[in-house]
Design an enzyme around this catalytic site. Sequence first.
Site, short mmCIF file in Angstrom:
data_model
loop_
_atom_site.label_atom_id
_atom_site.label_comp_id
_atom_site.label_asym_id
_atom_site.label_seq_id
_atom_site.Cartn_x
_atom_site.Cartn_y
_atom_site.Cartn_z
N ASP A 103 44.14 41.46 36.84
CA ASP A 103 44.10 40.11 37.73
C ASP A 103 42.55 39.57 38.20
O ASP A 103 42.03 40.76 38.33
CB ASP A 103 44.99 39.98 38.76
CG ASP A 103 46.44 39.45 38.30
OD1 ASP A 103 46.84 39.66 37.04
OD2 ASP A 103 47.32 39.35 39.09
N HIS A 131 43.57 45.12 38.63
CA HIS A 131 42.76 44.25 39.03
C HIS A 131 41.39 44.60 38.23
O HIS A 131 40.80 46.15 38.47
CB HIS A 131 42.45 44.00 40.37
CG HIS A 131 43.51 43.50 41.06
ND1 HIS A 131 44.94 43.95 41.38
CD2 HIS A 131 43.98 42.03 41.36
CE1 HIS A 131 45.59 43.29 42.14
NE2 HIS A 131 45.17 42.26 41.90
#
Length: 339
Positions: A145, A287
Site C-alpha cells: 500500500d 507498504h
Amino acid sequence: MKKSRLSCYYLGLMVGLLVGVGGTGLSGQAASHNQTVTFGQLTNQNPHRLAAIRAAARQTLLTKTHAKASRVPAVFAVKLPTHMTKKATLTAKGLRMNLLPNAFNVRQIVIPYNQLSGKILNRYLPKKNRPVILKAKKVVALTFDDGPDPTLTPRLLKTLARNHVHATFFEVGQSVSRYPKVTRAVVKAGNEVGNHSWNHPDFNRIGTVASVQQVIRTDRAIYAATGKLPQYVRPPYGNITAAEGRQIQHPIIRWSVDSRDWAYLNTQKDISEVLRTTHPGSIILMHDIHAQSVAAVPTIIKRLKAKGYRFVTVSQLLNNQALPGLQYFAANNYRTAGK
C-alpha cells in the site's frame, strides 16, 4: 477478523457455473454467436456480476474511443444496464451492448470475452476465457500500500523479479500522478495496480460522495499512467460503509495478514509478524513506502517458499472472480462490502 468457510456467494457461483454448462443443449460449449441473451441469463440474476459487466463496459468504452484520462469521470456517468431483463448479444469477438445516448457519442460496444472471465457464467464464455481455478493450496498474495515511491518501489520490484514473484500494489492517486513511470514499471513487471484513494482519507469520515470522488480521481491517475482502469479498491485503513460499498464500483480488497510494518518500522519484526500469521490463502498487507518493509521482503519470500508457499496476485488468488460490492479478506473469505 471474521473468517468464513465456503460462503453462500461462492456456493451460488459454483451452482451458477454448473447451471451454465448444462441443461441447454450446449454440451458445455460457449453459447452460439449472435445469440441474444438477457443480463439475467448472463449473470444467473447476480447483481454483483452485472456490476462487473458495467466495469468491463467502461474500460471497453475508453479503449474504443482512445479516451484521454480527462474522460475517466465521464465514463462513470454513462448509463449502463442495471436491470436483468435488458438484452445483449453474444458475438464472435465478445458481448455486444447497445448504449443510451452518452458523452462519448458511442451507440454500441463489444466487450471482449477476456474481460468477462469470472464475471459471466462459463457457458457463455469460450473455453480459453474461463477462469483458471488454482489447485495449489499453499498460495498467498503479497500486497503493498501507499506507493508508488520513486526509490523504494523500484527497489522492491527488483526483489520481486529476482525471486520470480508477482504482487498487487494499491497505490495512492496523488503519488501515481507524481510518479507515473513507477506505476508503469509496476505493471510492466507483471504486477497488478489497485486503487488506494487519492490522498488516503478515512472514507467513514468523509462520506460516500467524497469517497467515490477519491476513487474516480485515482482511477483517472492510474488510467493516465497505464491506459487501464484499476480493477480493485482498497479503502484506507480498511474502512468502508455499506453505502460506499454499493457506490464504489470495484471489488474491495482487504487483508487477513497485517504486517503492522507502519507501526514497527523494524525489518525483523515485520518478518516475524508475517511469518507468524500467514496461512494458506492469505492476503498479506505491507507498504512499499518504508525502507524497513522493503528490506523484509526477500526474507519473507525465502522463508515462505521454504514452507511450500507459492506467491500469486490478488486476481490469481481469487481465481479472477472478485466482484464489485463484495469485500475480500483472503481466498474463500469475503462478505458484502461495509458489513
